[in-house]
Design a protein around this motif. Structure first.
Motif, PDB file in Angstrom:
ATOM      1  N   MET A 155      39.741  42.169  32.543  1.00 10.63           N
ATOM      2  CA  MET A 155      40.545  41.944  33.747  1.00 10.63           C
ATOM      3  C   MET A 155      39.806  42.479  34.966  1.00 10.63           C
TER       4      MET A 155
ATOM      5  N   ARG B 228      39.313  44.319  38.277  1.00 10.26           N
ATOM      6  CA  ARG B 228      40.010  45.443  38.889  1.00 10.26           C
ATOM      7  C   ARG B 228      39.303  45.830  40.182  1.00 10.26           C
TER       8      ARG B 228
ATOM      9  N   ARG C 264      45.387  39.830  38.758  1.00  8.44           N
ATOM     10  CA  ARG C 264      43.968  40.084  39.040  1.00  8.44           C
ATOM     11  C   ARG C 264      43.645  39.551  40.428  1.00  8.44           C
TER      12      ARG C 264
END
Length: 283
Positions: free
Chosen positions: A1, A3, A63
């Motif tokens: 994901m 970040r 996201r």
């Protein structure tokens, strides 16, 4: 994901968003090109419109935005924040917002672990810092696969008697709420969190018996209470969202003078306080 820890976004500020908000909550519009946006009205601008594939089941981005959930499926709550206006943020010119996650802390709450994320936003025009703020976001555990189960609605057979309504006092005003009002505020602020417009989701997934009034809407109405009492210019606001407010419970906002400015609040019709804050002049 993905970040990201820092994001920037720029936008030409036009008066339409401010005028739409003013008509939604029935407040006056100042001279936006000269005096600038009132306290907290920058929330009507500079929000990122994510791709639909980046939207989670609750409506929040998962996201490419700030903040992102610490783990998949975690539920997000806006807990409060601090805002300082240093210079007028005027319409007709480009503004740039720089956002950064400045801290992440996990604590044990009564219902399980809670992750507290503080995001700092700095908004500039022509290289001059106009607004500095910190937002406190809280994440709680993901919803179980079978959900928390239905929550009895206030008009069910086991409902308790309706509390006695407390009329607005001096310095207070009642703001009428209904689902279209909440939906329009969601659209204006690009907030797709489903607890504000999807009753079945709010009830069966997140456990609320009705639609939830936005924390940012409560904070904006508190700021407007202070503006009606004379709060203009360079201001500092600290606010906390202390209890969920449901759309059928009514919303009363108000302010009262304090030694350093104004104490502000939001309560429901019964007198239960759901948000508090302070507004003070920087001069």
């Amino acid at each position: 994901m993905e970040r990201p820890t820092v994001l920037t976004h720029e936008e030409v500020l036009t008066p339409e968003h401010a005028e739409a908000f003013a008509s939604l909550v029935d407040v006056p519009v100042p001279d936006l090109a000269a005096d600038g946006l009132p306290l907290l009205w920058h929330w009507l601008y500079l929000s990122v419109w994510p791709a639909q594939r980046d939207i989670g089941a609750d409506g929040h981005p998962t996201r490419g935005s700030l903040p992102v959930p610490p783990a998949p499926g975690q539920r997000r709550m806006w807990a409060g924040g601090r805002v300082r206006t240093r210079h007028p943020l005027v319409t007709g010119r480009t503004a740039v917002r720089r956002s950064e996650v400045v801290s992440t802390t996990t604590k044990q709450g009564r219902s399980g672990p809670l992750t507290f994320v503080v995001v700092e936003h700095r908004i500039t025009q022509d290289g001059v810092t106009c607004v500095v703020e910190e937002q406190d976001i809280v994440y709680r555990e993901a919803v179980a696969p079978d959900g928390p189960g239905p929550v009895p609605t206030p008009d069910g057979p086991a409902a308790t008697p309706a509390p006695v309504a407390v009329p607005p006092a001096a310095g207070e005003r009642r703001v009428a709420l209904d689902p279209p009002h909440l939906f329009r505020f969601s659209a204006l602020t690009r907030n797709a969190h489903r607890i504000h417009y999807d009753h079945e989701y709010a009830r069966s997934v997140e456990g609320y018996p009705a639609l939830v009034v936005h924390g940012p809407l409560q904070a904006l109405l508190m700021a407007e209470s202070a503006r009606a009492a004379g709060a203009v210019g360079r201001l500092t606001m600290n606010y906390r969202l202390v209890s969920p407010l449901l759309e059928h419970q009514g919303l009363v906002t108000g302010s009262e003078p304090s030694p350093h400015g104004w104490n502000v609040h939001v309560r429901d019709d019964s007198g239960r306080v759901t948000a508090t804050g302070t507004v003070s002049n920087e001069e």
